[in-house]
Design an enzyme around this catalytic site. Sequence first.
Site, PDB file in Angstrom:
ATOM      1  N   TYR A  86       0.000  12.997   8.515  1.00 59.64           N
ATOM      2  CA  TYR A  86      -0.138  12.151   9.970  1.00 59.64           C
ATOM      3  C   TYR A  86       0.911  11.287  10.468  1.00 59.64           C
ATOM      4  O   TYR A  86       1.429  11.839  11.555  1.00 59.64           O
ATOM      5  CB  TYR A  86      -1.399  11.283   9.549  1.00 59.64           C
ATOM      6  CG  TYR A  86      -2.101  10.609  10.880  1.00 59.64           C
ATOM      7  CD1 TYR A  86      -2.640  11.449  11.756  1.00 59.64           C
ATOM      8  CD2 TYR A  86      -1.919   9.303  11.222  1.00 59.64           C
ATOM      9  CE1 TYR A  86      -3.110  10.870  12.818  1.00 59.64           C
ATOM     10  CE2 TYR A  86      -2.310   8.687  12.394  1.00 59.64           C
ATOM     11  CZ  TYR A  86      -3.137   9.882  13.093  1.00 59.64           C
ATOM     12  OH  TYR A  86      -3.610   9.018  14.174  1.00 59.64           O
ATOM     13  N   ARG A 125     -13.686   5.505   9.549  1.00 58.52           N
ATOM     14  CA  ARG A 125     -12.810   4.433   9.602  1.00 58.52           C
ATOM     15  C   ARG A 125     -13.330   3.022   9.272  1.00 58.52           C
ATOM     16  O   ARG A 125     -14.679   3.101   9.110  1.00 58.52           O
ATOM     17  CB  ARG A 125     -12.227   4.134  10.792  1.00 58.52           C
ATOM     18  CG  ARG A 125     -11.564   5.568  11.642  1.00 58.52           C
ATOM     19  CD  ARG A 125     -10.171   6.030  10.707  1.00 58.52           C
ATOM     20  NE  ARG A 125      -9.261   5.062  10.727  1.00 58.52           N
ATOM     21  CZ  ARG A 125      -8.321   5.056  11.593  1.00 58.52           C
ATOM     22  NH1 ARG A 125      -8.389   5.998  12.761  1.00 58.52           N
ATOM     23  NH2 ARG A 125      -7.371   4.441  11.678  1.00 58.52           N
TER      24      ARG A 125
HETATM   25  N1  UDP Z   1     -10.871   0.277   4.130  1.00 57.86           N
HETATM   26  C1  UDP Z   1     -11.842  -0.374   3.139  1.00 57.86           C
HETATM   27  N2  UDP Z   1     -13.202   0.115   3.286  1.00 57.86           N
HETATM   28  C2  UDP Z   1     -13.486   1.239   3.658  1.00 57.86           C
HETATM   29  C3  UDP Z   1     -12.578   1.797   4.532  1.00 57.86           C
HETATM   30  C4  UDP Z   1     -11.434   1.317   4.832  1.00 57.86           C
HETATM   31  O1  UDP Z   1     -11.375  -1.472   2.394  1.00 57.86           O
HETATM   32  O2  UDP Z   1     -14.533   1.667   3.328  1.00 57.86           O
HETATM   33  C5  UDP Z   1      -9.768  -0.333   4.298  1.00 57.86           C
HETATM   34  C6  UDP Z   1      -8.385   0.604   4.222  1.00 57.86           C
HETATM   35  O3  UDP Z   1      -8.102   0.832   2.811  1.00 57.86           O
HETATM   36  C7  UDP Z   1      -7.477  -0.037   4.908  1.00 57.86           C
HETATM   37  C8  UDP Z   1      -8.264  -0.578   6.175  1.00 57.86           C
HETATM   38  O4  UDP Z   1      -9.672  -0.836   5.494  1.00 57.86           O
HETATM   39  O5  UDP Z   1      -6.616  -0.972   4.489  1.00 57.86           O
HETATM   40  C9  UDP Z   1      -8.500   0.349   7.349  1.00 57.86           C
HETATM   41  O6  UDP Z   1      -8.805   1.343   7.076  1.00 57.86           O
HETATM   42  P1  UDP Z   1      -9.021   2.630   8.197  1.00 57.86           P
HETATM   43  O7  UDP Z   1      -9.632   3.791   7.518  1.00 57.86           O
HETATM   44  O8  UDP Z   1      -9.890   2.247   9.529  1.00 57.86           O
HETATM   45  O9  UDP Z   1      -7.493   2.971   8.920  1.00 57.86           O
HETATM   46  P2  UDP Z   1      -6.160   2.869   8.521  1.00 57.86           P
HETATM   47  O10 UDP Z   1      -5.832   1.540   9.157  1.00 57.86           O
HETATM   48  O11 UDP Z   1      -5.788   2.517   6.996  1.00 57.86           O
HETATM   49  O12 UDP Z   1      -5.273   3.765   9.099  1.00 57.86           O
END
Ligand code: UDP
Length: 342
Positions: free
Chosen positions: A170, A213
């Site tokens: 990505y 997300r």
């Molecule tokens: N995250 C989490 N639990 C979940 C999904 C995501 O703790 O069930 C955390 C993930 O590890 C990241 C943040 O939340 O640190 C944001 O995750 P997201 O998938 O929204 O996208 P990113 O910002 O990492 O691209």
Amino acid sequence: MDKKDVIQEGIKEILKNLKDISFEDQTVLVTGGAGFLGSWLCDVLVEQNAKVICLDNLASGLETNISHLLDREDFKFIKHDISQPIYFDEKIDIVMHLASRASPLEFDKFPIQIIKANTLGTWISLGIAKKHKAKLLFTSTSEVYGDAQVIPTPETYNGNVNPVGIRGCYDESKRVGEAMCMAYARQHGLDVKIARIFNTYGPRMRADGVYGRVIPRFVHQALNNEPITIFGDGKQTRSFCYVTDQIEGLLRLAWFDSARGQVVNIGNPKEMTILELAEIVKEITNSNSPLEFHPLPPDDPKRRCPDISKARKLLKWDPKIELEEGLKKTIEWFKLMKFDKN
Ligand code: UDP
């Protein structure tokens, strides 16, 4: 209130904030138009009397996001993968290239599709823009900064990305996409703009299965009193932008000639930890979900927060919706939605 009303309210808010910025009579090609952000763009553009061609291969987009537009004369949906060539007879004025899966939970499952959407897909989009002498908006990402060492992160920060890590498909393909846009701007004089989108949430975000997300996942978990899955210790930070603010920012960027050839961060600068987010979601939903800790995915950035001085100055834009308000709207929408968890 019904699902449509939540979206309608958001569209009205965007139209009001855009004031005299209008795409009336413009033909706009939106790739990824059935996705979360793409479908909001289609809605606002159609409302402004633009002619919209929505392209989507429905890999992660949903036909239900645009089904209400299908009967409209000024809206056309084409099921197509933008990494494959496509030709249009009608004159296109603006290309908005959004097509790409964007959930980290999909990066290990669909890395090739992701790379193709952001490299070949950007190339095809640029080719269409060149042929039609159209403007192009490329939606890049805060992920081009990787695990940023400068917080808040300005556009001048060049990034700290692991090209061979799980997120490389990505991050690096968005970086190539940006380089391709600038190459077409330099070599062919194309009018390109690059938005670096930071975490955005709101109605139409998918919560099901691997698409999820963090916000839709937490909301879904909280509403069902299931454990809230915190990755790592939850001390990593993100800054969350409500969808109506994001769409306004993107349309402003597409519109302002002064932003030609520019890359601009679009996001909300209010930074918080994932643990704080979990607590807020629990509070608003009145949930008694326990917190459940899971291993942190590799290369998960420790902090993410945009410096939006450039957007403020160039686009006269500032996000307006506070997290709590945006979350309430999002939660309302998810309550009205029936979604399956795979
Ligand atoms: N995250 C989490 N639990 C979940 C999904 C995501 O703790 O069930 C955390 C993930 O590890 C990241 C943040 O939340 O640190 C944001 O995750 P997201 O998938 O929204 O996208 P990113 O910002 O990492 O691209």
